[in-house]
Design a protein around this motif. Structure first.
Motif, short mmCIF file in Angstrom:
data_model
loop_
_atom_site.label_atom_id
_atom_site.label_comp_id
_atom_site.label_asym_id
_atom_site.label_seq_id
_atom_site.Cartn_x
_atom_site.Cartn_y
_atom_site.Cartn_z
N GLU A 209 0.92 -1.30 0.09
CA GLU A 209 0.09 -0.10 0.04
C GLU A 209 0.96 1.28 -0.01
N ARG A 210 1.88 1.20 0.83
CA ARG A 210 2.93 2.49 0.64
C ARG A 210 3.41 2.43 -0.59
N ALA A 211 4.06 1.54 -1.19
CA ALA A 211 4.59 1.70 -2.84
C ALA A 211 3.35 2.36 -3.52
N ALA A 212 2.13 1.63 -3.53
CA ALA A 212 1.19 2.09 -4.38
C ALA A 212 0.88 3.43 -4.29
N ALA A 213 0.43 4.14 -2.99
CA ALA A 213 0.23 5.50 -2.80
C ALA A 213 1.59 6.35 -3.17
N ALA A 214 2.64 5.88 -2.79
CA ALA A 214 3.83 6.79 -3.32
C ALA A 214 3.94 6.67 -4.69
N ALA A 215 3.59 5.70 -5.60
CA ALA A 215 3.80 5.87 -7.05
C ALA A 215 2.54 6.82 -7.57
N LEU A 216 1.50 6.68 -7.07
CA LEU A 216 0.36 7.27 -7.66
C LEU A 216 0.75 8.73 -7.22
N ILE A 217 1.40 9.23 -6.19
CA ILE A 217 1.70 10.69 -6.00
C ILE A 217 2.74 11.02 -6.85
N ASP A 218 3.73 10.03 -7.12
CA ASP A 218 4.72 10.60 -8.12
C ASP A 218 4.27 10.91 -9.34
N GLN A 219 3.04 10.17 -9.81
CA GLN A 219 2.38 10.22 -11.10
C GLN A 219 1.64 11.52 -11.22
N GLY A 220 1.32 12.18 -10.11
CA GLY A 220 0.89 13.66 -10.11
C GLY A 220 -0.57 13.58 -9.28
N ALA A 221 -0.94 12.75 -8.49
CA ALA A 221 -2.21 12.66 -7.99
C ALA A 221 -1.94 13.44 -6.51
N ASP A 222 -3.00 14.18 -6.34
CA ASP A 222 -2.85 15.26 -5.28
C ASP A 222 -3.78 14.74 -4.07
N VAL A 223 -4.89 13.78 -4.60
CA VAL A 223 -5.66 13.21 -3.45
C VAL A 223 -5.61 11.48 -3.63
N ILE A 224 -5.55 10.78 -2.57
CA ILE A 224 -5.53 9.36 -2.73
C ILE A 224 -6.56 8.67 -1.98
N GLY A 225 -7.49 8.06 -2.81
CA GLY A 225 -8.58 7.28 -2.12
C GLY A 225 -8.03 5.83 -1.77
N GLN A 226 -9.06 4.96 -1.29
CA GLN A 226 -8.37 3.70 -0.95
C GLN A 226 -9.72 2.56 -0.66
N HIS A 227 -9.45 1.39 -1.14
CA HIS A 227 -10.16 0.31 -0.54
C HIS A 227 -9.38 -1.00 -0.25
N VAL A 228 -8.71 -0.64 0.65
CA VAL A 228 -7.58 -1.57 1.27
C VAL A 228 -8.01 -1.29 2.97
N ASP A 229 -7.32 -2.18 3.81
CA ASP A 229 -7.86 -2.46 5.25
C ASP A 229 -7.03 -1.29 6.24
N SER A 230 -5.57 -1.24 5.78
CA SER A 230 -4.85 -0.56 6.64
C SER A 230 -5.07 1.09 6.24
N PRO A 231 -4.44 1.94 7.23
CA PRO A 231 -4.46 3.35 7.04
C PRO A 231 -3.32 3.76 6.20
N THR A 232 -2.52 2.95 5.85
CA THR A 232 -1.11 3.18 5.25
C THR A 232 -1.35 4.47 4.14
N PRO A 233 -2.30 4.15 3.14
CA PRO A 233 -2.34 5.19 2.02
C PRO A 233 -2.53 6.73 2.69
N GLN A 234 -3.20 6.89 3.66
CA GLN A 234 -3.48 8.10 4.30
C GLN A 234 -2.26 8.70 4.75
N ILE A 235 -1.47 7.70 5.57
CA ILE A 235 -0.42 7.99 6.36
C ILE A 235 0.82 8.47 5.33
N VAL A 236 0.89 7.99 4.19
CA VAL A 236 1.61 8.29 3.03
C VAL A 236 1.25 9.81 2.48
N ALA A 237 -0.05 10.04 2.24
CA ALA A 237 -0.48 11.07 1.76
C ALA A 237 -0.19 12.21 2.78
#
Length: 368
Positions: A209-237
């Motif tokens: 989840e950390r790797a995915a969120a970081a990759a999406l932000i590197d690609q220009g995303a400025d908001v990250i949504g999620q459907h996974v169990d842990s809060p990791t995408p929010q923490i990375v954001a």
């Protein structure tokens, strides 16, 4: 954890989608309904630890509210894996102690709960995200696309670029419908908004989840949504200075600066009235499981963060009220990203088509 049906809801969906006839012969007791023979005593089996920050914790928080509403303590056990050799002994231990209502919390409990319901016909069984049903067994799940649509609106309102990211577990219908709803909500605020999706292949894998969120932000995303169990995408954001929307619970607990809003489970709103029905006698479980709308206690939203302007927050609140009154997220006309019509004008996407959703709306880009 796995929450995609292969029988129950989806089995019915595929049967109806194929145009097959459906005949069910129910025993006489089904017509009369299920009635407890002794005073109600409730027990719960948790898939994970009660403080996992997501799926299981949402059930544990609901348990506390249910106890207050019903005026009785609920026994529970944590970390019961999706394995019959663990599920059945855990449930039977409670039954031997007098429990006559057993609540499960995992898709993988489905077959074991079906076996247990047959073995213990005087016990009522309910299972969150399950797929099996019977005269004393009911599975239930929420229409998460409704709350994810509202989170998408918050994401679209807060985004400066219109480029959104989404960390998803598996390409199943129950995940795809949240992605599409998130995109439709974002596009209500910004018609040009896009959603780039990365599937991790796991319900709870903070490293992926950390790797995915970081990759999406590197690609220009400025908001990250999620459907996974842990809060990791929010923490990375939050670490990266962008925003996010949570899933399962209010994830401002983990990323207060980043989390705009969250799609949250409100199981007590469904379970309290359902358990009262069981206790009253003559309970008739939904034949194909309870597929719960937001107005009936499936999911809701928590938030908003300061990045959502007040006027936009008011629009989201108005949409929430409209959904509570029956507005459909997947109402036609609606086409997929290839231009194929999926819902005709004046029509609404059927439950059968929801469960087997394998297509995406315009603006959604998917990748592994």
């Amino acid at each position: 954890m796995l929450r995609t049906p292969t029988t129950g809801f989806l089995g019915l969906a595929l049967t109806l989608a194929a145009g097959g006839a459906f005949f069910v012969t129910l025993p006489a007791t089904a017509a009369e309904g299920f009635t407890l023979k002794d005073k109600p005593k409730i027990a719960m089996l948790y898939f994970g630890p009660k403080n996992d920050g997501g799926w299981t914790q949402a059930f544990d928080e609901a348990r506390v509210k249910i106890e207050k509403e019903l005026g009785q303590k609920i026994q529970f056990v944590e970390n019961v894996p999706e394995d019959a050799s663990a599920i059945k002994p855990a449930a039977e231990k409670f039954i031997q102690r007098g429990a006559n209502i057993v609540i499960g919390t995992a898709f993988g409990y489905s077959d074991s709960f079906k076996d247990l319901a047959a073995k213990y016909p005087d016990v009522a069984f309910l299972n969150g995200s399950g797929t099996t049903n019977g005269t004393n067994l009911e599975s239930f799940y929420g229409r998460t696309y409704e709350s994810q649509y509202l989170c998408g609106m918050a994401a679209g309102a807060a985004s400066k670029t219109g480029k959104l990211g989404f960390v998803a577990a598996n390409p199943f219908g129950v995940v795809n419908w949240t992605i599409n709803a998130f995109a439709l909500g974002a596009q209500k605020m910004n018609p040009n908004a896009t959603v780039n999706v990365i599937y991790t292949g796991a319900w709870n894998d903070p490293i992926k989840e950390r790797a995915a969120a970081a990759a999406l932000i590197d690609q220009g995303a400025d908001v990250i949504g999620q459907h996974v169990d842990s809060p990791t995408p929010q923490i990375v954001a939050q670490e990266r200075g962008v925003y996010g929307t949570g899933h399962h619970r209010d994830l401002r607990q983990f990323a207060p600066k980043a989390t705009l809003c969250s799609s949250v489970w409100v199981w007590d709103r469904f379970l309290v009235p359902e358990l009262k029905k069981v206790m009253a006698g003559g309970w008739k479980p939904a034949p194909y499981g309870a597929f719960i709308a937001m107005k009936d206690g499936g999911t809701d939203i928590a938030g908003f963060g300061p990045a959502v302007p007040k006027d936009k927050a008011a629009l989201i609140t108005a949409e929430r009220e409209a959904i509570m009154k029956g507005k459909q997220v997947y109402a036609g006309p609606l086409a997929d990203r290839d231009g194929k019509e999926r819902v005709a004008k004046g029509a609404v996407l059927s439950d059968a088509d929801l469960w087997k959703m394998d297509w995406f709306v315009k603006g959604v880009v998917t990748q592994k």
